[in-house]
Motif scaffolding. Structure first.
Motif, PDB file in Angstrom:
ATOM      1  N   GLY A  18      -1.907  -2.867   2.071  1.00 48.77           N
ATOM      2  CA  GLY A  18      -0.780  -2.935   1.147  1.00 48.77           C
ATOM      3  C   GLY A  18       0.554  -2.729   1.822  1.00 48.77           C
ATOM      4  N   GLY A  19       0.594  -1.819   2.821  1.00 46.13           N
ATOM      5  CA  GLY A  19       1.838  -1.581   3.542  1.00 46.13           C
ATOM      6  C   GLY A  19       2.322  -2.812   4.280  1.00 46.13           C
ATOM      7  N   LEU A  20       1.373  -3.570   4.844  1.00 48.47           N
ATOM      8  CA  LEU A  20       1.743  -4.811   5.547  1.00 48.47           C
ATOM      9  C   LEU A  20       2.327  -5.824   4.582  1.00 48.47           C
ATOM     10  CD1 LEU A  20       1.739  -6.702   8.022  1.00 48.47           C
ATOM     11  CD2 LEU A  20      -0.600  -7.354   7.398  1.00 48.47           C
ATOM     12  N   TRP A  21       1.668  -6.005   3.423  1.00 45.65           N
ATOM     13  CA  TRP A  21       2.168  -6.992   2.449  1.00 45.65           C
ATOM     14  C   TRP A  21       3.559  -6.591   1.942  1.00 45.65           C
ATOM     15  CZ3 TRP A  21      -1.116  -9.550   4.549  1.00 45.65           C
ATOM     16  CH2 TRP A  21      -2.495  -9.393   4.466  1.00 45.65           C
ATOM     17  N   ALA A  22       3.766  -5.303   1.730  1.00 40.17           N
ATOM     18  CA  ALA A  22       5.076  -4.837   1.274  1.00 40.17           C
ATOM     19  C   ALA A  22       6.145  -5.106   2.324  1.00 40.17           C
ATOM     20  CB  ALA A  22       5.023  -3.339   0.945  1.00 40.17           C
ATOM     21  N   GLU A  23       5.805  -4.900   3.605  1.00 37.47           N
ATOM     22  CA  GLU A  23       6.771  -5.133   4.677  1.00 37.47           C
ATOM     23  C   GLU A  23       7.095  -6.624   4.809  1.00 37.47           C
ATOM     24  OE1 GLU A  23       9.351  -3.306   7.436  1.00 37.47           O
ATOM     25  OE2 GLU A  23       8.109  -2.574   5.782  1.00 37.47           O
ATOM     26  N   LEU A  24       6.093  -7.474   4.624  1.00 36.84           N
ATOM     27  CA  LEU A  24       6.329  -8.919   4.702  1.00 36.84           C
ATOM     28  C   LEU A  24       7.191  -9.397   3.532  1.00 36.84           C
ATOM     29  CD1 LEU A  24       2.821 -10.186   5.900  1.00 36.84           C
ATOM     30  CD2 LEU A  24       4.933  -9.970   7.239  1.00 36.84           C
ATOM     31  N   LYS A  25       7.058  -8.747   2.384  1.00 31.44           N
ATOM     32  CA  LYS A  25       7.929  -9.090   1.259  1.00 31.44           C
ATOM     33  C   LYS A  25       9.370  -8.686   1.556  1.00 31.44           C
ATOM     34  CE  LYS A  25       4.495  -8.961  -2.467  1.00 31.44           C
ATOM     35  NZ  LYS A  25       4.050  -8.287  -3.727  1.00 31.44           N
TER      36      LYS A  25
END
Length: 330
Positions: A18-25
């Motif tokens: 989830g942290g990766l997806w949030a950073e990519l957003k």
């Protein structure tokens, strides 16, 4: 605007979370304002910049490196100490400090307060995570009574509350990757989330708490813990329910009541507006303009940092001053 390089260990495989997806957003938000790209530093990936290669360049004045992967931040900060660097802070509790020359953008007010105390001389900003457009109430029939994700859930939730509910309602337990979480939230009446125990074991804090807010955006009522950043937007009794309310029986009774009551707790689109794309693009643009102006000045640290040694000296001075006042009063 300088180019932003978002440093990530990798973008797939064991780094997927989830942290990766949030950073990519957040990267996508930045790309609406300036040039921005991912730079990996653990695994080389096709068509993606690698940190070792980037640092081999002779000129990086027009680049800002964005750090975010908590456990790797101290090492990366030392490696990049001669370059423009930002820390995009999610969870707290990693135990490191940063020089005041590193601006910090936090995803929650809880994290903002933490760094306001730990690094009072640094530039600090608040930029919440994005709630994507797909997370909205589709006003469709809901065939799932209670939705629970196994990951980050407490022992109480999985071993006591879930078994007590399974015979009384249609409960769906998720134990794996979900391709369309927004669809499940729109099919569910209630979502249960209890992460306080998980983060306490990790000795870290909930960085933002995306799932409960995404569920609320889809019109799903939420029973949740209110630890760390969850307190940013959860207001028990008004827009949500506090889970683990003293006893299993009490939780079961409240959940059954929430399933049958015509009154639904949640958030309106007005409440959600600060977490949507347009609001965050504007906020990030203001933040980046401020940070770029700061880096233009090439300022060095001239304000004494709040180190452990300085705190000890200040406490000693305060104690000495009180003692002198008492002696003068004799």
């Amino acid at each position: 605007m300088r180019t932003l390089y978002f440093l990530l260990p990798g973008t797939y495989g064991r780094f997927a979370c989830g942290g990766l997806w949030a950073e990519l957003k957040t990267l996508n938000l930045a790309q609406q304002i300036c040039t921005a790209a991912v730079v990996t530093y653990r695994q080389r990936e096709k068509d993606t910049l690698f940190l070792e290669d980037v640092l081999a360049r002779s000129e990086l004045e027009d680049v800002i490196f964005v750090l975010s992967w908590g456990f790797d931040v101290p090492k990366l900060a030392r490696q990049l100490r001669s370059h423009h660097t930002i820390y995009h802070a999610h969870s707290t509790g990693y135990g490191f400090r940063l020089p005041a020359t590193v601006p910090i953008i936090t995803v929650s007010r809880n994290t903002l307060g933490y760094w306001g105390q730990q690094s009072p001389q640094a530039l600090l900003y608040y930029l919440p995570n994005l709630i994507s457009h797909e997370f909205q109430n589709r006003h469709q029939p809901r065939d799932i009574d209670v939705l629970v994700q196994v990951r980050k859930s407490s022992e109480y939730l999985l071993k006591q509350l879930v078994p007590a509910l399974q015979d009384q309602c249609n409960l769906v337990l998720l134990d794996g990757y979900v391709a369309d979480l927004a669809d499940l939230f729109n099919r569910s009446h209630l979502y249960l989330y209890d992460s306080a125990e998980y983060w306490a074991q990790a000795r870290l804090t909930e960085g933002f708490g995306l799932p409960p807010l995404e569920a609320m955006a889809c019109g799903c009522q939420v029973f949740s813990s209110v630890n760390s950043s969850l307190a940013d937007y959860l207001d028990p009794g008004f827009n949500s329910y506090k889970i683990a309310g003293c006893s299993v029986d009490y939780d079961v009774a409240r959940i059954r009541q929430a399933l049958t009551s015509p009154t639904r707790l949640g958030l309106t689109e007005t409440d959600l507006a600060p977490y949507r794309f347009q609001a965050l693009v504007h906020r990030l643009e203001v933040i980046l303009q401020d940070i770029n102006h700061f880096f233009d000045g090439h300022y060095s640290l001239t304000i004494a940092p709040l180190t452990a040694r300085r705190l000890l000296r200040l406490r000693w001075q305060r104690t000495l001053a009180k003692l002198q006042q008492r002696l003068q009063g004799l």
